[in-house]
Design a protein around this motif. Structure first.
Motif, mmCIF file in Angstrom:
data_model
loop_
_atom_site.group_PDB
_atom_site.id
_atom_site.type_symbol
_atom_site.label_atom_id
_atom_site.label_comp_id
_atom_site.label_asym_id
_atom_site.label_seq_id
_atom_site.Cartn_x
_atom_site.Cartn_y
_atom_site.Cartn_z
ATOM 1 N N GLN A 119 40.575 55.161 49.828
ATOM 2 C CA GLN A 119 39.552 54.116 49.800
ATOM 3 C C GLN A 119 38.367 54.614 48.978
ATOM 4 O O GLN A 119 37.749 55.619 49.315
ATOM 5 N N TRP A 120 38.068 53.931 47.877
ATOM 6 C CA TRP A 120 36.951 54.297 47.025
ATOM 7 C C TRP A 120 35.750 53.408 47.316
ATOM 8 O O TRP A 120 35.909 52.253 47.720
ATOM 9 N N ALA A 121 34.565 53.966 47.090
ATOM 10 C CA ALA A 121 33.331 53.214 47.336
ATOM 11 C C ALA A 121 32.231 53.744 46.423
ATOM 12 O O ALA A 121 32.303 54.867 45.916
ATOM 13 N N VAL A 122 31.206 52.917 46.219
ATOM 14 C CA VAL A 122 30.041 53.296 45.421
ATOM 15 C C VAL A 122 28.855 53.473 46.363
ATOM 16 O O VAL A 122 28.505 52.549 47.112
ATOM 17 N N TYR A 123 28.252 54.654 46.333
ATOM 18 C CA TYR A 123 27.073 54.882 47.168
ATOM 19 C C TYR A 123 25.862 54.230 46.503
ATOM 20 O O TYR A 123 25.568 54.479 45.336
ATOM 21 N N VAL A 124 25.176 53.361 47.240
ATOM 22 C CA VAL A 124 24.068 52.599 46.664
ATOM 23 C C VAL A 124 22.722 52.974 47.273
ATOM 24 O O VAL A 124 21.699 52.362 46.963
ATOM 25 N N VAL A 129 27.283 51.950 51.260
ATOM 26 C CA VAL A 129 28.200 51.927 50.122
ATOM 27 C C VAL A 129 28.671 50.501 49.892
ATOM 28 O O VAL A 129 28.654 49.665 50.805
ATOM 29 N N VAL A 130 29.102 50.231 48.653
ATOM 30 C CA VAL A 130 29.737 48.957 48.308
ATOM 31 C C VAL A 130 31.184 49.272 47.965
ATOM 32 O O VAL A 130 31.461 50.228 47.237
ATOM 33 N N HIS A 131 32.094 48.473 48.499
ATOM 34 C CA HIS A 131 33.520 48.769 48.315
ATOM 35 C C HIS A 131 34.337 47.486 48.404
ATOM 36 O O HIS A 131 33.905 46.479 48.969
ATOM 37 N N LEU A 132 35.537 47.548 47.819
ATOM 38 C CA LEU A 132 36.498 46.447 47.905
ATOM 39 C C LEU A 132 37.404 46.695 49.094
ATOM 40 O O LEU A 132 38.099 47.718 49.168
ATOM 41 N N GLU A 182 37.910 35.272 43.145
ATOM 42 C CA GLU A 182 36.732 35.671 42.373
ATOM 43 C C GLU A 182 36.821 37.126 41.918
ATOM 44 O O GLU A 182 36.011 37.565 41.104
ATOM 45 N N LEU A 183 37.777 37.862 42.432
ATOM 46 C CA LEU A 183 37.862 39.290 42.154
ATOM 47 C C LEU A 183 38.505 39.568 40.796
ATOM 48 O O LEU A 183 39.408 38.855 40.371
ATOM 49 N N TYR A 184 38.033 40.633 40.171
ATOM 50 C CA TYR A 184 38.575 41.056 38.880
ATOM 51 C C TYR A 184 39.223 42.440 38.977
ATOM 52 O O TYR A 184 39.524 43.040 37.948
ATOM 53 N N TRP A 185 39.448 42.937 40.196
ATOM 54 C CA TRP A 185 39.984 44.279 40.388
ATOM 55 C C TRP A 185 41.090 44.244 41.436
ATOM 56 O O TRP A 185 41.008 43.516 42.416
ATOM 57 N N ARG A 186 42.106 45.060 41.236
ATOM 58 C CA ARG A 186 43.247 45.075 42.146
ATOM 59 C C ARG A 186 43.027 45.937 43.381
ATOM 60 O O ARG A 186 43.712 45.760 44.387
ATOM 61 N N ASN A 187 42.124 46.897 43.306
ATOM 62 C CA ASN A 187 41.965 47.824 44.423
ATOM 63 C C ASN A 187 40.579 48.442 44.396
ATOM 64 O O ASN A 187 39.806 48.252 43.451
ATOM 65 N N SER A 188 40.270 49.195 45.447
ATOM 66 C CA SER A 188 38.935 49.768 45.596
ATOM 67 C C SER A 188 38.625 50.786 44.509
ATOM 68 O O SER A 188 37.463 50.938 44.108
ATOM 69 N N GLU A 189 39.638 51.497 44.018
ATOM 70 C CA GLU A 189 39.411 52.495 42.976
ATOM 71 C C GLU A 189 39.024 51.836 41.659
ATOM 72 O O GLU A 189 38.081 52.278 40.985
#
Length: 273
Positions: A119-124, A129-132, A182-189
């Motif tokens: 599971q990938w996430a962006v620390y804000v 964090v923000v994640h898919l 609305e998503l443009y990504w297949r996964n959290s990474e």
């Protein structure tokens, strides 16, 4: 074309057509192992695949258990001859509480459990964090997202130039609430990496899949034993890399052994020369 992507899935290498196992094809001048193909959207929950990608369920059931670094398969991704990603198997993992003392806004985090997709996430900032997750981009506390898993900072796995931290954070926060179609990504990474590097290659349909495969995924089992697969897009490579992370090194090696009809003839490194 937009986001309309033809979907193919498989459960193991034996079901995927490949080139000559010796590494050469007629009318070709060099080694070429594997073909490009697209795997089902993993997100981070096997039963939450988006309908537009595939209605099939992932039938492989893997036991959830703490992350074991010894079960992680080392790999590298090449775009033509340039290495654009390399696994860091020696990277130390930390508890969520410990990560909070190390993170800076814009950092990429990866949470790991054996038998699950990373599971990938962006620390804000502000412990969040923000994640898919489950076909929706969410903003949550880091400790909630970790769910007891250990994590690590993975800024350096992809060898692209990072955007400024404030831009990375804005990229992530601007998409909070996006879901389903609305998503443009297949996964959290793919989502987290896009936030940090801003490259369209991480998006669905970001590259046209025609012609020869410019991407290579090199799976490293030992210093002398590895296998190379070719893909038409970075998105496809990531899907396969994550599948390997989920099933583990031993399972991948067994798949390849079955596919190559032997237990000791994984192809030599074609990048040695």
């Amino acid at each position: 074309m937009g986001n309309q992507v033809e979907k193919l899935t498989h459960l193991n290498y034996a079901e995927v057509p490949t080139s000559d196992p010796n590494g050469f094809e007629p009318d070709d001048n060099g080694p070429r192992i594997g073909v490009s193909y697209i795997f089902s959207n993993d997100d981070d929950d096997q039963d939450e695949n988006l309908d537009r990608f595939s209605s099939e369920k992932n039938m492989v059931n893997h036991e959830e258990k703490p992350f074991d670094p010894g079960d992680q398969l080392e790999c590298s991704i090449f775009y033509r001859e340039e290495c654009v990603y390399e696994t860091n198997t020696g990277a130390e993992t930390h508890s969520a509480e410990s990560l909070l003392n190390k993170c800076r806004p814009g950092d990429l985090l990866e949470f790991l459990n054996t038998g699950q997709y990373p599971q990938w996430a962006v620390y804000v900032g502000d412990f969040q964090v923000v994640h898919l997750h489950r076909a929706e981009i969410k903003n949550n506390f880091l400790t909630d997202v970790s769910q007891g898993k250990k994590g690590r900072i993975v800024n350096g796995l992809y060898r692209y130039s990072a955007l400024p931290p404030e831009v990375i954070v804005r990229n992530a926060l601007d998409h909070v609430g996006s879901r389903d179609r609305e998503l443009y990504w297949r996964n959290s990474e793919c989502f987290a990496a896009w936030c940090r590097f801003g490259k369209r290659e991480f998006k669905i349909g970001g590259e046209i899949r025609i012609g020869k495969q410019p991407y290579r995924l090199k799976l490293l089992f030992s210093e002398k034993k590895n296998h190379v697969l070719e893909f038409q897009s970075l998105e496809d490579v990531i899907m396969e890399k994550r599948r390997n992370d989920q099933i583990g090194k031993d399972a991948v090696m067994q798949e390849l052994a079955n596919h190559l009809n032997t237990t000791n003839e994984i192809k030599e490194d074609y990048f040695a020369n």
